[in-house]
Design an enzyme around this catalytic site. Structure first.
Site, PDB file in Angstrom:
ATOM      1  CE1 TYR A 145       0.576   1.216   4.558  1.00 36.53           C
ATOM      2  CE2 TYR A 145       0.485  -1.273   4.490  1.00 36.53           C
ATOM      3  CZ  TYR A 145       0.975  -0.132   4.950  1.00 36.53           C
ATOM      4  OH  TYR A 145       1.532  -0.053   6.521  1.00 36.53           O
ATOM      5  CG  HIS A 172       4.545   3.924  13.363  1.00 33.75           C
ATOM      6  ND1 HIS A 172       3.173   3.580  13.630  1.00 33.75           N
ATOM      7  CD2 HIS A 172       5.016   3.639  12.169  1.00 33.75           C
ATOM      8  CE1 HIS A 172       2.683   3.115  12.455  1.00 33.75           C
ATOM      9  NE2 HIS A 172       3.693   3.287  11.446  1.00 33.75           N
TER      10      HIS A 172
END
Length: 249
Positions: A145, A172
């Protein structure tokens, strides 16, 4: 003014999706179909030799859903090599039935400052060099993606100071570490090269892990406030030896 990130860059990447013209494929003879498959398998063998010499890498995937039938992923030293591969595919007999669809052009990158080490500058260790010029895992599933960072008034990733960006990326990264051994990823940069800013390619033995990692990462501030995503393409790995059976009529 916020400080621009310095990157170290590796191989160039091409994600090339194709629809397969099954209607026309059924109209040619069995012998013609087999000859086309044999020729294409020889081309795959050529790619395998490049990978064996660690001069590039590749993966072929049967796409789940109707966005495409095949997704080819290529890593090479240069854009010239990527263009040559695309042309080689198109020149084959099988290429007559592989209709070009969505594609994505990017370059593998790592930031020079490592968010997992308090923003210290990376050393170009063997690990980092391997990450810049990797051999793609031949795991059963891949997910690609594209993504970008928001540039809205008051919510602009590129206005944030380096230290704050480092902190958000560290958080993250800690989420991603939970999936070590379950998911592998290759991050490619595409600013100035394609429609989005980065490409993310994930590999897993179980496609459920794609859903889990992407969902959990949606709760990280770097995603909730600053991330935008394009379409997701998921595929199942296709071995060279499977090609004949997959295209049999």
């Amino acid at each position: 003014m916020a400080e621009a990130v310095v990157t170290v860059d590796g191989w160039s990447a091409l994600h090339d999706t194709r629809q397969f013209d099954w209607t026309s494929w059924k109209l040619i003879s069995k012998e013609e179909r087999q000859a086309a498959i044999d020729e294409f398998q020889q081309l795959i063998s050529k790619w395998e030799a490049v990978e064996e010499e660690k001069q590039g890498s590749h993966g072929i995937y049967k796409v789940v859903g109707n966005k495409a039938d095949f997704m080819f992923i290529f890593l090479r030293e240069s854009f010239q090599e990527l263009e040559q591969i695309k042309t080689e595919i198109n020149k084959t007999k099988l290429g007559d039935f592989l209709i070009p669809g969505y594609s994505y052009v990017s370059i593998i990158e790592k930031t020079m400052h490592d968010p997992m080490k308090a923003g210290e500058d990376r050393e170009l260790s063997a690990y980092v060099k391997e990450a810049l010029k990797p051999t793609m895992p031949k795991w059963e599933h891949a997910c690609f993606y594209p993504m970008a960072r928001r540039r809205d008034p008051g919510v602009n990733w590129f206005e944030i100071e380096k230290e704050e960006r480092t902190k958000l990326l560290y958080e993250h990264g800690m989420t991603g570490r939970k999936y070590a051994g379950k998911v592998k990823e290759i991050i490619t940069g595409s600013i100035g090269l394609d429609e989005w800013e980065w490409g993310v390619t994930l590999f897993a033995h179980d496609p459920l892990q794609f859903k889990k990692i992407v969902y959990e990462m949606r709760f990280d501030e770097v995603t909730t406030k600053y991330a935008e995503f394009g379409d997701f393409i998921v595929g199942n790995f296709l071995e060279k030896e499977e090609l004949s059976n997959h295209l049999s009529i």
